[in-house]
Design an enzyme around this catalytic site. Structure first.
Site, PDB file in Angstrom:
ATOM      1  N   ASP A 192     -34.251  17.850  -1.930  1.00 53.56           N
ATOM      2  CA  ASP A 192     -33.938  16.957  -2.866  1.00 53.56           C
ATOM      3  C   ASP A 192     -33.524  17.412  -4.209  1.00 53.56           C
ATOM      4  O   ASP A 192     -33.945  18.698  -4.547  1.00 53.56           O
ATOM      5  CB  ASP A 192     -35.271  15.957  -3.161  1.00 53.56           C
ATOM      6  CG  ASP A 192     -34.849  14.771  -3.841  1.00 53.56           C
ATOM      7  OD1 ASP A 192     -33.775  14.291  -3.796  1.00 53.56           O
ATOM      8  OD2 ASP A 192     -35.804  14.014  -4.646  1.00 53.56           O
ATOM      9  N   GLY A 193     -32.611  16.612  -5.024  1.00 54.86           N
ATOM     10  CA  GLY A 193     -32.233  17.174  -6.185  1.00 54.86           C
ATOM     11  C   GLY A 193     -30.776  17.376  -6.466  1.00 54.86           C
ATOM     12  O   GLY A 193     -30.288  18.198  -7.428  1.00 54.86           O
ATOM     13  N   ASN A 194     -30.050  17.293  -5.259  1.00 58.24           N
ATOM     14  CA  ASN A 194     -28.546  17.800  -5.213  1.00 58.24           C
ATOM     15  C   ASN A 194     -27.898  17.112  -6.549  1.00 58.24           C
ATOM     16  O   ASN A 194     -27.029  17.608  -7.035  1.00 58.24           O
ATOM     17  CB  ASN A 194     -27.908  17.736  -3.905  1.00 58.24           C
ATOM     18  CG  ASN A 194     -28.271  18.282  -2.927  1.00 58.24           C
ATOM     19  OD1 ASN A 194     -29.325  19.251  -3.072  1.00 58.24           O
ATOM     20  ND2 ASN A 194     -27.909  18.195  -1.715  1.00 58.24           N
ATOM     21  N   ARG A 208     -21.455  14.356  -7.688  1.00 61.54           N
ATOM     22  CA  ARG A 208     -22.594  14.495  -7.158  1.00 61.54           C
ATOM     23  C   ARG A 208     -22.304  15.450  -5.631  1.00 61.54           C
ATOM     24  O   ARG A 208     -23.017  16.119  -5.216  1.00 61.54           O
ATOM     25  CB  ARG A 208     -23.069  13.261  -6.547  1.00 61.54           C
ATOM     26  CG  ARG A 208     -23.881  12.321  -7.594  1.00 61.54           C
ATOM     27  CD  ARG A 208     -24.166  11.014  -6.896  1.00 61.54           C
ATOM     28  NE  ARG A 208     -25.171  11.295  -5.946  1.00 61.54           N
ATOM     29  CZ  ARG A 208     -26.534  11.254  -6.270  1.00 61.54           C
ATOM     30  NH1 ARG A 208     -26.976  11.248  -7.367  1.00 61.54           N
ATOM     31  NH2 ARG A 208     -27.320  11.567  -5.197  1.00 61.54           N
ATOM     32  N   HIS A 212     -24.204  18.422  -3.254  1.00 64.95           N
ATOM     33  CA  HIS A 212     -24.361  18.768  -1.666  1.00 64.95           C
ATOM     34  C   HIS A 212     -23.736  20.078  -1.324  1.00 64.95           C
ATOM     35  O   HIS A 212     -24.579  20.604  -0.535  1.00 64.95           O
ATOM     36  CB  HIS A 212     -23.650  17.513  -1.093  1.00 64.95           C
ATOM     37  CG  HIS A 212     -24.621  15.959  -1.690  1.00 64.95           C
ATOM     38  ND1 HIS A 212     -25.968  16.272  -1.426  1.00 64.95           N
ATOM     39  CD2 HIS A 212     -24.016  15.070  -1.780  1.00 64.95           C
ATOM     40  CE1 HIS A 212     -26.210  14.756  -1.975  1.00 64.95           C
ATOM     41  NE2 HIS A 212     -25.055  14.143  -2.271  1.00 64.95           N
ATOM     42  N   THR A 252     -32.148   7.164   6.943  1.00 73.29           N
ATOM     43  CA  THR A 252     -31.622   5.949   7.145  1.00 73.29           C
ATOM     44  C   THR A 252     -31.066   5.317   5.972  1.00 73.29           C
ATOM     45  O   THR A 252     -30.172   4.459   5.916  1.00 73.29           O
ATOM     46  CB  THR A 252     -32.553   5.039   7.743  1.00 73.29           C
ATOM     47  OG1 THR A 252     -33.325   6.064   8.921  1.00 73.29           O
ATOM     48  CG2 THR A 252     -32.201   3.800   8.371  1.00 73.29           C
ATOM     49  N   GLU A 253     -31.983   5.278   5.013  1.00 75.41           N
ATOM     50  CA  GLU A 253     -31.667   4.771   3.701  1.00 75.41           C
ATOM     51  C   GLU A 253     -30.432   5.455   2.892  1.00 75.41           C
ATOM     52  O   GLU A 253     -29.825   4.633   2.350  1.00 75.41           O
ATOM     53  CB  GLU A 253     -32.772   4.823   2.650  1.00 75.41           C
ATOM     54  CG  GLU A 253     -33.916   4.023   2.877  1.00 75.41           C
ATOM     55  CD  GLU A 253     -34.838   4.473   4.305  1.00 75.41           C
ATOM     56  OE1 GLU A 253     -34.868   5.867   4.487  1.00 75.41           O
ATOM     57  OE2 GLU A 253     -35.768   3.785   4.851  1.00 75.41           O
ATOM     58  N   LEU A 287     -35.717  30.766  16.000  1.00 73.45           N
ATOM     59  CA  LEU A 287     -35.991  29.450  15.218  1.00 73.45           C
ATOM     60  C   LEU A 287     -35.494  28.232  15.780  1.00 73.45           C
ATOM     61  O   LEU A 287     -34.063  27.921  16.178  1.00 73.45           O
ATOM     62  CB  LEU A 287     -35.509  29.714  13.959  1.00 73.45           C
ATOM     63  CG  LEU A 287     -35.500  28.350  13.009  1.00 73.45           C
ATOM     64  CD1 LEU A 287     -36.940  28.487  12.652  1.00 73.45           C
ATOM     65  CD2 LEU A 287     -34.646  28.765  11.767  1.00 73.45           C
ATOM     66  N   ARG A 292     -41.325  19.708  -0.638  1.00 68.75           N
ATOM     67  CA  ARG A 292     -40.356  18.608  -1.127  1.00 68.75           C
ATOM     68  C   ARG A 292     -39.792  19.187  -2.362  1.00 68.75           C
ATOM     69  O   ARG A 292     -40.469  19.767  -3.302  1.00 68.75           O
ATOM     70  CB  ARG A 292     -40.611  17.193  -1.619  1.00 68.75           C
ATOM     71  CG  ARG A 292     -39.543  16.290  -1.980  1.00 68.75           C
ATOM     72  CD  ARG A 292     -40.055  14.886  -2.306  1.00 68.75           C
ATOM     73  NE  ARG A 292     -39.006  14.126  -2.509  1.00 68.75           N
ATOM     74  CZ  ARG A 292     -38.673  13.127  -2.359  1.00 68.75           C
ATOM     75  NH1 ARG A 292     -39.347  12.336  -1.375  1.00 68.75           N
ATOM     76  NH2 ARG A 292     -37.516  12.266  -2.702  1.00 68.75           N
TER      77      ARG A 292
HETATM   78  C1  FPP Z   1     -30.908  14.853  -1.730  1.00 70.67           C
HETATM   79  O1  FPP Z   1     -30.406  15.187  -2.965  1.00 70.67           O
HETATM   80  C2  FPP Z   1     -30.017  15.408  -0.772  1.00 70.67           C
HETATM   81  C3  FPP Z   1     -29.317  14.885   0.394  1.00 70.67           C
HETATM   82  C4  FPP Z   1     -29.438  13.413   0.708  1.00 70.67           C
HETATM   83  C5  FPP Z   1     -28.610  15.468   1.384  1.00 70.67           C
HETATM   84  C6  FPP Z   1     -28.861  16.912   1.688  1.00 70.67           C
HETATM   85  C7  FPP Z   1     -27.871  17.508   2.484  1.00 70.67           C
HETATM   86  C8  FPP Z   1     -27.430  18.727   2.344  1.00 70.67           C
HETATM   87  C9  FPP Z   1     -28.201  19.815   1.451  1.00 70.67           C
HETATM   88  C10 FPP Z   1     -26.120  19.111   2.792  1.00 70.67           C
HETATM   89  C11 FPP Z   1     -25.731  19.192   4.294  1.00 70.67           C
HETATM   90  C12 FPP Z   1     -26.867  19.693   4.904  1.00 70.67           C
HETATM   91  C13 FPP Z   1     -26.783  20.345   6.326  1.00 70.67           C
HETATM   92  C14 FPP Z   1     -27.934  20.557   6.908  1.00 70.67           C
HETATM   93  C15 FPP Z   1     -25.608  20.997   6.307  1.00 70.67           C
HETATM   94  P1  FPP Z   1     -30.041  13.786  -3.629  1.00 70.67           P
HETATM   95  O2  FPP Z   1     -28.473  13.461  -3.476  1.00 70.67           O
HETATM   96  O3  FPP Z   1     -30.964  12.686  -3.349  1.00 70.67           O
HETATM   97  O4  FPP Z   1     -30.301  14.376  -5.347  1.00 70.67           O
HETATM   98  P2  FPP Z   1     -30.892  13.383  -6.522  1.00 70.67           P
HETATM   99  O5  FPP Z   1     -32.261  12.790  -6.124  1.00 70.67           O
HETATM  100  O6  FPP Z   1     -30.879  14.309  -7.391  1.00 70.67           O
HETATM  101  O7  FPP Z   1     -29.914  12.327  -6.620  1.00 70.67           O
END
Ligand code: FPP
Length: 247
Positions: free
Chosen positions: A21-23, A34, A38, A67-68, A132, A189
């Site tokens: 979380d946190g991208n 955003r 990612h 899903t959300e 793994l 998390r």
């Molecule tokens: C949450 O951050 C992250 C996601 C919903 C997507 C995670 C995806 C990746 C790391 C890239 C692809 C993965 C693979 C396995 C190749 P957020 O967008 O909810 O961040 P925020 O809470 O700060 O908005």
């Protein structure tokens, strides 16, 4: 001593699950869209998967798309799916060379066909690998998974393949997407949020939880190693007393 050296190989969790979380917040902090967050998040995935392989972890589940998450802006969903396709096609050979077996949980049929096809290719390419087990949760939510399990159990009862009295924890395990995979002993998390967000609700019944304040794009294998050292200092009691565990 580095965190990696501090890890007790005799007391490794079999299965670690991570809510990445946190991208989005990372991107905002860097004045970027955003999707840039990612993309950076993929580098963290790479590093953490490499680290997991180095310490001989058996199962790593990454919550990549819930899903959300389908309800996010269309542009972000499309970009995430494309990122997934690109990452899988780019990394499949490296995963294979490193003896990583790729699997998924979630409603894979709901993914765009190019994404599904890329995944199927990578899954079959790596299926015989014994290192793994990398499990990507894609279009996954725990409530969806449990509803599917209830439907399939009901169907089998109606078709006389099973008696209601047979239903126990093992049967439920077998009807979940995670069939055959041991429950995670450890759930991490990132991003400072203290939530489970519909992830592996049945499977984490006794998991240790760790909430890291780091945003996912800043998370690296050293953070995973530090988390495992933290896990190994904990006493897991499974409802028993400390005295019972230590006798
Ligand atoms: C949450 O951050 C992250 C996601 C919903 C997507 C995670 C995806 C990746 C790391 C890239 C692809 C993965 C693979 C396995 C190749 P957020 O967008 O909810 O961040 P925020 O809470 O700060 O908005």
């Amino acid at each position: 001593m580095s965190y990696k050296e501090q890890i007790d190989k005799q007391n490794m969790p079999n299965h670690i699950a991570i809510i990445m979380d946190g991208n989005g917040r990372w991107a905002k902090e860097h004045n970027k869209p955003r999707v840039y967050g990612h993309k950076k998040g993929v580098l963290s995935v790479r590093d953490v998967v490499e680290g997991a392989g180095e310490i001989g972890l058996k199962h790593l589940t990454l919550y990549a798309f819930s899903t959300e998450n389908w309800k996010r802006p269309k542009l972000e969903v499309t970009a995430l799916m494309q990122l997934l396709v690109n990452t899988i096609s780019k990394e499949a050979d490296t995963l294979n060379k490193n003896n990583v077996k790729l699997t998924t949980i979630g409603d894979i049929n709901s993914l765009p066909s190019n994404c599904r096809n890329e995944l199927i290719k990578a899954i079959s390419k790596t299926e015989k690998n014994t290192g793994l087990n990398l499990i990507l949760a894609l279009s996954y939510s725990s409530k969806w998974e449990i509803i599917e399990a209830v439907k399939n159990i009901s169907k089998d009862v109606l078709e006389d393949k099973m008696n209601i009295e047979d239903i126990d924890e093992n049967i439920i395990d077998d009807y979940l997407n995670t069939k055959g995979i041991p429950d995670p002993e450890f759930l991490i998390r990132t991003s400072g949020e203290h939530r489970i967000s519909n992830f592996l609700l049945w499977q984490i019944a006794y998991a240790e939880l760790l909430f890291s304040s780091k945003l996912w794009p800043d998370y690296r294998k050293e953070d995973l190693f530090e988390a495992i050292v933290n896990y190994q200092k904990r006493e897991r009691r499974f409802g028993l007393t400390s005295e019972q565990i230590n006798k």
